[in-house]
Design a protein around this motif. Structure first.
Motif, PDB file in Angstrom:
ATOM      1  N   VAL A 184      -4.717  -1.458  -2.140  1.00 27.93           N
ATOM      2  CA  VAL A 184      -5.774  -2.173  -1.398  1.00 27.93           C
ATOM      3  C   VAL A 184      -6.196  -3.427  -2.165  1.00 27.93           C
ATOM      4  N   ASP A 191      -0.137   4.264   1.524  1.00 29.06           N
ATOM      5  CA  ASP A 191      -0.996   5.105   2.365  1.00 29.06           C
ATOM      6  C   ASP A 191      -0.182   6.208   3.038  1.00 29.06           C
ATOM      7  N   LEU A 210       0.925  -1.551   0.856  1.00 24.10           N
ATOM      8  CA  LEU A 210      -0.292  -0.854   1.277  1.00 24.10           C
ATOM      9  C   LEU A 210       0.040   0.216   2.321  1.00 24.10           C
TER      10      LEU A 210
END
Length: 114
Positions: free
Chosen positions: A53, A83, A79
């Motif tokens: 992030v 995730d 990212l």
């Protein structure tokens, strides 16, 4: 029989640059520069893996250019990937906890405006 009152300065050990007699690299089991390099590399790898992030936020703030566009695209991919495999979970949990503590108020204190 007069004695010279000034003390003779003690010479430092030949293998040490400091006049203070410290134990040296025996404390960490190797060459200090090598140990420090490995520590910084491990910490950087950990942050790169778990803090996508922040990498993405940094990339988004770069001045527009073809190079920064590639960096932003790569950071967005990382990212999404981190995730998807769950690497960002710890950071997300810590961020939620921090925001909860940040929003906490005393009974007499008004709520913060968004």
């Amino acid at each position: 029989m007069s004695e010279d009152p000034s003390p003779v300065p003690r010479r430092p050990r030949e293998d040490m640059a400091s006049p203070v007699d410290l134990p040296g690299s025996q404390l960490i089991g190797g060459h200090p520069l090598g140990w420090t390099t490995v520590t910084i590399a491990v910490a950087s790898l950990f942050l790169a893996l778990t803090n996508a992030v922040s990498i993405n936020a940094w990339a988004a703030e770069l001045a527009p250019s073809p190079t920064s566009a590639r960096i932003v695209a790569a950071s967005e991919w990382w990212l999404a990937t981190s995730d998807a495999i769950g690497l960002g979970g710890t950071r997300a949990a810590m961020h939620r906890a921090w925001k909860g503590w940040q929003a906490a108020r005393f009974d007499s204190q008004p709520a913060m405006a968004d």
